[in-house]
Write an enzyme that holds these catalytic residues in place. Sequence first.
Site, short mmCIF file in Angstrom:
data_model
loop_
_atom_site.label_atom_id
_atom_site.label_comp_id
_atom_site.label_asym_id
_atom_site.label_seq_id
_atom_site.Cartn_x
_atom_site.Cartn_y
_atom_site.Cartn_z
N GLY A 198 -5.20 -4.70 7.02
CA GLY A 198 -6.37 -3.88 7.29
C GLY A 198 -7.34 -4.48 8.29
O GLY A 198 -7.96 -3.75 9.08
N THR A 233 -0.49 1.61 7.18
CA THR A 233 -0.26 0.50 6.26
C THR A 233 -0.09 -0.76 7.08
O THR A 233 0.37 -0.72 8.22
CB THR A 233 0.97 0.75 5.36
OG1 THR A 233 1.15 -0.37 4.48
CG2 THR A 233 2.24 0.95 6.18
N GLY A 234 -0.47 -1.88 6.51
CA GLY A 234 -0.41 -3.15 7.23
C GLY A 234 -1.64 -3.98 6.93
O GLY A 234 -2.33 -3.74 5.93
N THR A 274 0.83 -1.20 0.00
CA THR A 274 0.00 0.00 0.00
C THR A 274 0.87 1.26 0.00
O THR A 274 1.98 1.25 0.52
CB THR A 274 -0.88 -0.02 1.27
OG1 THR A 274 -1.76 -1.14 1.18
CG2 THR A 274 -1.68 1.25 1.43
N VAL A 283 -12.72 -5.33 1.43
CA VAL A 283 -12.26 -3.96 1.62
C VAL A 283 -11.48 -3.90 2.93
O VAL A 283 -11.92 -4.45 3.94
CB VAL A 283 -13.44 -2.96 1.67
CG1 VAL A 283 -12.95 -1.55 2.00
CG2 VAL A 283 -14.20 -2.97 0.35
N GLY A 284 -10.33 -3.25 2.91
CA GLY A 284 -9.52 -3.13 4.10
C GLY A 284 -9.66 -1.76 4.76
O GLY A 284 -10.68 -1.08 4.62
N ASP A 285 -8.61 -1.36 5.46
CA ASP A 285 -8.66 -0.12 6.24
C ASP A 285 -8.48 1.14 5.41
O ASP A 285 -8.93 2.22 5.80
CB ASP A 285 -7.57 -0.14 7.32
CG ASP A 285 -6.17 -0.12 6.71
OD1 ASP A 285 -5.46 0.89 6.86
OD2 ASP A 285 -5.78 -1.12 6.07
#
Length: 353
Positions: A269, A266-267, A215, A244-246
Amino acid sequence: MSGRRRSRTIDRTPVILAHGGAGARIVTPAQLACLADALSHGYTVLRRGGQALDSVEATIRLLESSGLFNAGTGAHLQLDGVRRMDAALMEGRTLKAGAVAGIEAVRHPISAARLVMEKTAHVLLVGPHATRFAGYFKLERRTANHRRTAQASARQNISREAVTATGPQRRMLRLYKAIFSPLSGEPVALRGTHGSLDAMGHSTGHGRGQGGGETVGAVALDRRGTLAAGTSTGGIAFMLPGRVGDSPLIGCGIYADNEAGAVSMTGLGESIIRIAMAKEIADRMAMGASPRTATQSVLQKLDRRIRKVEGFGAAGALVLAPDGRFAIRHTTPRMCAGYWAGAGQPVVADRFP
């Protein structure tokens, strides 16, 4: 009086931070060079008196265009062979924000997020309607490197993913096959693509889990003291269609408030969402914590509440205070990140202890 007012509002030293993701993957010289170029590009906007929001968007657009990171042209494929992307922007003076999730075919999802913020009364648009929205405003479409269908991409993607899949990831593969099995004779990868197969293109090999980066994101402070934050991503490996992530969730993947700070996460989510990391870091700064202390405290909370219990939960963060102090922290082995406040050259590295 006007002179004093001007000195209060236009007296900050511009600062920009950017990242290309956090994880275990080795960061390449090309990625570090691209990140330095992006920082230089974004800082030029600030040096010329531009807004923090413009700087963040310009920085992320360059990273999206590079194909070296898991965003824009380098975005990862979901298991059905379709490239769905997420992005968000937030401005700290007005608290305005815009985001897209599951958007397809556009080259710059971050600019689609900007349009949501400025052209609608909403914060988040998702799926095919977000794609159609971007098309209405004639955002540049992504050009496919190979004219292959999503069905062919899905077969190759699943085969590649299965080689390295861990236990939880194998469960996602089995679930995908069970849910999207061609009961009606329709090819698995054609479900939910709405006829835009060729526009998605075939994997460039740069997405997460495909030999590329992670990301991307940025935070900036302009001369007027306004903060902004942004993030853009292609998701993670082993994604069910629609995951869908963070990144597009305000308060989770990004946050910006002139009274607190700007944050880009980042990481993984799924873990970042569960403690709304960006907002919690900003809240701690609003109560007086330094960027470094606030970030470290929330990363420790993530480690204590999620990673030590469930075995996952590493992350990284860019954090910028209203007075220009900043922190780059991560619990992953590496984080491709950097900063520039105008002196010397942009500083980029793959570790920030």
